[in-house]
Design an enzyme around this catalytic site. Structure first.
Site, PDB file in Angstrom:
ATOM      1  N   GLU A 135      83.814  47.175   0.392  1.00  0.00           N
ATOM      2  CA  GLU A 135      83.466  45.808  -0.012  1.00  0.00           C
ATOM      3  C   GLU A 135      83.317  44.877   1.185  1.00  0.00           C
ATOM      4  O   GLU A 135      83.261  43.664   1.044  1.00  0.00           O
ATOM      5  CB  GLU A 135      84.552  45.256  -0.963  1.00  0.00           C
ATOM      6  CG  GLU A 135      84.656  46.034  -2.262  1.00  0.00           C
ATOM      7  CD  GLU A 135      85.662  45.458  -3.248  1.00  0.00           C
ATOM      8  OE1 GLU A 135      86.287  44.407  -2.956  1.00  0.00           O
ATOM      9  OE2 GLU A 135      85.840  46.059  -4.325  1.00  0.00           O
ATOM     10  N   ARG A 142      87.748  43.385   2.286  1.00  0.00           N
ATOM     11  CA  ARG A 142      86.512  42.588   2.211  1.00  0.00           C
ATOM     12  C   ARG A 142      86.048  42.038   3.550  1.00  0.00           C
ATOM     13  O   ARG A 142      85.014  41.396   3.623  1.00  0.00           O
ATOM     14  CB  ARG A 142      86.670  41.456   1.192  1.00  0.00           C
ATOM     15  CG  ARG A 142      86.854  41.997  -0.191  1.00  0.00           C
ATOM     16  CD  ARG A 142      86.716  41.036  -1.327  1.00  0.00           C
ATOM     17  NE  ARG A 142      87.242  41.746  -2.475  1.00  0.00           N
ATOM     18  CZ  ARG A 142      88.529  41.740  -2.828  1.00  0.00           C
ATOM     19  NH1 ARG A 142      89.396  40.970  -2.192  1.00  0.00           N
ATOM     20  NH2 ARG A 142      88.949  42.478  -3.829  1.00  0.00           N
ATOM     21  N   GLY A 167      97.848  41.246  -6.597  1.00  0.00           N
ATOM     22  CA  GLY A 167      98.965  41.929  -7.256  1.00  0.00           C
ATOM     23  C   GLY A 167      99.356  41.367  -8.605  1.00  0.00           C
ATOM     24  O   GLY A 167     100.317  41.829  -9.216  1.00  0.00           O
ATOM     25  N   THR A 204      97.505  34.828  -7.656  1.00  0.00           N
ATOM     26  CA  THR A 204      97.243  35.371  -6.326  1.00  0.00           C
ATOM     27  C   THR A 204      95.895  34.882  -5.792  1.00  0.00           C
ATOM     28  O   THR A 204      94.927  34.758  -6.537  1.00  0.00           O
ATOM     29  CB  THR A 204      97.261  36.908  -6.387  1.00  0.00           C
ATOM     30  OG1 THR A 204      96.663  37.312  -7.618  1.00  0.00           O
ATOM     31  CG2 THR A 204      98.683  37.418  -6.356  1.00  0.00           C
ATOM     32  N   ASP A 263      92.497  37.082 -17.499  1.00  0.00           N
ATOM     33  CA  ASP A 263      92.252  37.477 -16.105  1.00  0.00           C
ATOM     34  C   ASP A 263      91.092  36.674 -15.522  1.00  0.00           C
ATOM     35  O   ASP A 263      90.348  37.162 -14.673  1.00  0.00           O
ATOM     36  CB  ASP A 263      91.992  39.003 -16.026  1.00  0.00           C
ATOM     37  CG  ASP A 263      92.005  39.537 -14.596  1.00  0.00           C
ATOM     38  OD1 ASP A 263      92.485  38.832 -13.698  1.00  0.00           O
ATOM     39  OD2 ASP A 263      91.528  40.669 -14.394  1.00  0.00           O
ATOM     40  N   CYS A 319      97.757  56.050 -15.335  1.00  0.00           N
ATOM     41  CA  CYS A 319      96.755  56.813 -14.567  1.00  0.00           C
ATOM     42  C   CYS A 319      95.356  56.215 -14.655  1.00  0.00           C
ATOM     43  O   CYS A 319      94.554  56.319 -13.729  1.00  0.00           O
ATOM     44  CB  CYS A 319      96.698  58.262 -15.055  1.00  0.00           C
ATOM     45  SG  CYS A 319      98.316  58.980 -15.400  1.00  0.00           S
ATOM     46  N   CYS A 373      93.189  54.118 -11.976  1.00  0.00           N
ATOM     47  CA  CYS A 373      92.496  54.760 -10.844  1.00  0.00           C
ATOM     48  C   CYS A 373      91.595  55.922 -11.271  1.00  0.00           C
ATOM     49  O   CYS A 373      90.528  56.127 -10.704  1.00  0.00           O
ATOM     50  CB  CYS A 373      93.492  55.305  -9.830  1.00  0.00           C
ATOM     51  SG  CYS A 373      94.318  54.020  -8.891  1.00  0.00           S
ATOM     52  N   MET A 411      97.880  58.763  -3.582  1.00  0.00           N
ATOM     53  CA  MET A 411      98.382  59.098  -4.919  1.00  0.00           C
ATOM     54  C   MET A 411      99.881  58.806  -4.943  1.00  0.00           C
ATOM     55  O   MET A 411     100.639  59.374  -4.174  1.00  0.00           O
ATOM     56  CB  MET A 411      98.096  60.582  -5.198  1.00  0.00           C
ATOM     57  CG  MET A 411      98.765  61.142  -6.431  1.00  0.00           C
ATOM     58  SD  MET A 411      98.288  60.311  -7.965  1.00  0.00           S
ATOM     59  CE  MET A 411      99.575  60.914  -9.067  1.00  0.00           C
TER      60      MET A 411
END
Ligand SMILES: O=C(O)c1cc(C(=O)O)c2c(n1)C(=O)C(=O)c1cc(C(=O)O)[nH]c1-2
Ligand SMILES: [Ca+2]
Length: 715
Positions: free
Chosen positions: A75, A127, A193, A257, A322, A624, A627, A667
């Site tokens: 990005e 970024r 976050g 944030t 959001d 999971c 991702c 991971m």
């Protein structure tokens, strides 16, 4: 005497250099450079260069390219100062190139620990960097701010941006992926976050030494105590009473944030912070359904040297969608209703295009730039949205299908403004989201949203219906009239950011891996290059030795493909190839042969326990999915777990998921939150999904290219 004079002269020049760097502050006069995130402080992302223009565009070719060593989402906005190009890549790495030849001059790896990947919602992206006074500044995913010597790449200083002793909520899931900005010798950086649990803040550090100058928190202290920070007064006198004193925010930190836009305006001497969403999303749970929750979904103006509060404007009160206001903020001088005004231009996630007085924060106008259903309109006097009652799903307790969805009408992909055409170019999109309230207690790991994370069922009719709603556009917007002038329809959402140039061109990379130039006046498609991987980054332009270049990072990723999986490939099949591409007139470089096979289906174990698999689905979607993709269909960036060797053996799977055998690759290990039985349920679910889909995936690849085509891409 002579010695003393020399000393003080050196001293003087050092301190002047610290508070001003003409490379940055006078960037307008150096069109060959791209020295700050938006090229100039106004963040127009406009390059006056015009060698590449609507007449010469036919000669635009690849001049050089460079492979990155991180095949995840890219990005970054590269910077260019006097012919040297500085690119940041995934995992917060930095590379310096000779801008003309592409020779790698140095590279820097901050060695971000792999396990930090799971502390952020949205891929280990970065970024961009900042330049000031011979230094390159980069924020790292594990929240360090690092100053490098721009010539050598050697580290000059490094600080941890997260204070150990401050009240930050109990979860403290911080990551840093935004570009720092520098004004008056102060480097400013925020963090992300809020989907997990974090209290937002921005810090200002001395560019020369890394010493902390100020900190500004964006949500109140839970006991309304001073943080001994620049934000104390506005939080204690204004913001605290806009929060329910017993809501879940007192554990999560409230969110807010500042993970992307931080803009300095020399004309007003103000810094504008784009503040993010609430944590948890569920407003009833977060704040007992009480108050507007300042400064969520707001632009906050502060002073660069002290962090002192000056004004704020809240775009999304009672956020539960959001709807971050972190999106790209620009400043501009426009004539509105016959009056010259110095304004902010902003297209936050919530779907409205705002014009706000840059000096005072006074609301001027807002108009929706994409279809919107959460608010009827924006009150023309107060600037407050007239929220549709059903949209307040956390209060009604009923699911609600929102437009825009959580990914916004516009996300991190940068806009561009050309004063030549008077148009703002918006990389806009439509990705609806059904918000279903579910106020589970907050966890200390994983998503903490207070909504159900159930994704799409594997039902072709439902999937096809959803796919039809996914769209992306390049919208050319006239801010004076608050009106769309033209649009370019894309195949789907999640396309790259924009660049406009003095050659009357706009450049954009797309989700399907094409890199385009359009006529800035009417959107005519003038150039299409096969970049071999979805592009989400914004292009830049610069000049070396009289030659104009266009540069863009390729590398499909970010939250959309990670979370949505195969659905996110609605623009076309793409595999992550992370590179820097640089174009010029009569360039002669070529990319290596295309390899688009991606992750090949592998025959799964035949047996699974249906009951365990059903329970495993819920666990998968909670831990999971973010991702590896909804319903175990990967979006082409991170491993598709259906074809992973790890699902073949219980012990091996426990090692990876429980004990962290692959933490070096990002991971996480989950034995602190998932039992062995839970992990086994997830494995059973993956085997089930592999069995359900293996035959259709193999059939989808039964063609000479050996890649899924047509409808099979999104299955
Ligand atoms: O609330 C947050 O703290 C936060 C952080 C980030 C981030 O830092 O990448 C994103 C978001 N939210 C977010 O809502 C979002 O849509 C998003 C997309 C991306 C991305 O890079 O693809 N990051 C983020
Ligand atoms: Ca967010």
């Amino acid at each position: 005497m002579v010695v003393i004079l020399t000393l003080s002269a050196t001293h003087l020049s050092q301190s002047q250099a610290a508070t001003d760097d003409p490379v940055v502050t006078q960037a307008e006069e150096s069109p060959q450079n791209w020295p700050t995130h938006g090229r100039t402080y106004n963040e127009h992302r406009y390059s006056p260069l015009n060698q590449i223009n609507t007449e010469t565009i036919g000669r635009l070719k690849l001049a050089w390219s460079s492979n990155f060593d991180t095949n995840r989402g890219q990005e970054g906005t590269p910077l260019v100062v006097n012919g040297i190009l500085y690119a940041t890549t995934n995992w917060s790495k930095v590379r310096a190139y000779d801008g003309a030849s592409g020779k790698l001059l140095w590279s820097y790896d901050p060695q971000v620990p792999g396990p930090s990947a799971v502390r952020g919602c949205c891929d280990t992206v970065n970024r961009g960097a900042a330049y000031w006074n011979g230094k390159i500044f980069v924020g790292t995913f594990d929240n360090r701010l690092i100053a490098l010597d721009a010539k050598t790449g050697h580290k000059i200083w490094e600080v941890d941006t997260i204070p150990k002793d401050a009240w930050l909520g109990d979860i403290r899931s911080y990551i840093t992926d935004g570009a720092p900005r520098v004004a008056k010798g102060v480097v400013m950086i925020g963090n992300g976050g809020a989907e997990f649990g974090a209290r937002g803040f921005v810090s200002g550090f001395d560019a020369e030494t890394g010493a902390l100058k100020w900190r500004f928190y964006t949500t109140p202290n839970r006991s309304n105590q001073p943080d001994h920070a620049a934000s104390d007064a506005p939080l204690m006198t204004m913001a605290y009473r806009t929060w329910g004193p017993h809501g879940a925010w007192i554990h999560s930190g409230g969110g807010g944030t500042v993970w992307d836009s931080i803009v300095y305006d020399p004309q007003t001497d103000l810094v504008y912070l784009g503040v993010g969403n609430g944590s948890p999303w569920n407003y009833k749970q977060r704040s007992d359904g009480i108050g507007d929750n300042l400064f969520l979904g707001s632009i906050v103006a502060i002073r660069p040297e002290t962090g002192e509060y000056v004004w704020h404007f809240q775009e999304t009160p009672q956020d539960q969608w959001d709807y971050t206001s972190t999106q790209h903020i620009m400043t501009a001088d426009l004539e509105i209703n016959g009056k010259k005004r110095h304004v902010l231009l902003h297209a936050p996630k919530n779907g409205f295009f705002y014009i706000i007085d840059a000096q005072t924060g006074e609301f001027i106008t807002a108009r929706n730039y994409v279809p919107v259903n959460w608010a009827k309109d924006i009150d023309p006097v107060t600037g407050r949205p007239n929220i549709v009652p059903d949209a307040l799903y956390s209060l009604t307790g009923k699911p609600w299908a929102g437009l825009p969805g959580d990914l916004g009408g516009h996300n991190f992909a940068a806009m561009s403004y050309s004063a030549q055409t008077g148009l703002v170019y918006i990389p806009a999109q439509q990705i609806p989201m059904v918000f279903t309230p579910d106020a589970q207690p907050l966890k200390h790991k994983g998503l903490n949203l207070g909504i159900s994370m159930q994704g799409l069922p594997d039902d072709p009719a439902i999937r096809d219906g959803f796919l039809k709603t996914l769209t992306g556009w390049l919208i050319a917007w006239d801010p004076k009239q608050q009106k769309e002038i033209f649009r370019v329809d894309h195949k789907g959402p999640w396309n790259g950011g924009l660049l406009s140039t003095g050659g009357n061109l706009i450049f954009q990379g797309l989700a399907n891996g094409e890199f385009h130039a359009y006529d800035a006046r009417n959107g005519a498609d003038l150039f299409n290059f096969n970049a071999q991987s979805g592009i989400i980054a914004p292009p830049i332009s610069y000049e070396v030795n009289g030659k104009q270049y266009i540069a863009v990072e390729t590398g499909w990723g970010g939250i959309y493909p990670l979370l949505m999986g195969r659905t996110a490939l609605s623009s076309g099949w793409t595999v992550n190839h992370s590179r820097l591409l640089v174009f010029a007139l009569d360039g002669t470089a070529e990319l290596p042969p295309q390899n688009d096979r991606g992750m090949i289906p592998v025959k799964p174990p035949e047996q699974f326990d249906a009951q365990q698999a059903a329970a495993g689905y819920q666990l998968y979607e909670t831990f999971c999915q973010v991702c590896h993709g909804d319903n175990a269909l990967s979006g082409g960036v991170l491993p598709d777990l259906r074809w992973s060797g790890a699902i073949h053996h219980m012990a091996g799977f426990q090692n990876v998921v429980g004990r962290g055998a692959l933490t070096a690759y990002g991971m996480a290990r989950f034995d602190d939150i998932l039992s062995r039985q839970d992990i086994e349920k997830i494995r059973q679910f993956l085997i089930k999904r592999a069995n359900e889909t293996y035959a259709r995936e193999v059939a989808a690849r039964a063609n000479p290219q050996n890649i899924p085509q047509g409808r099979a891409i999104t299955e």
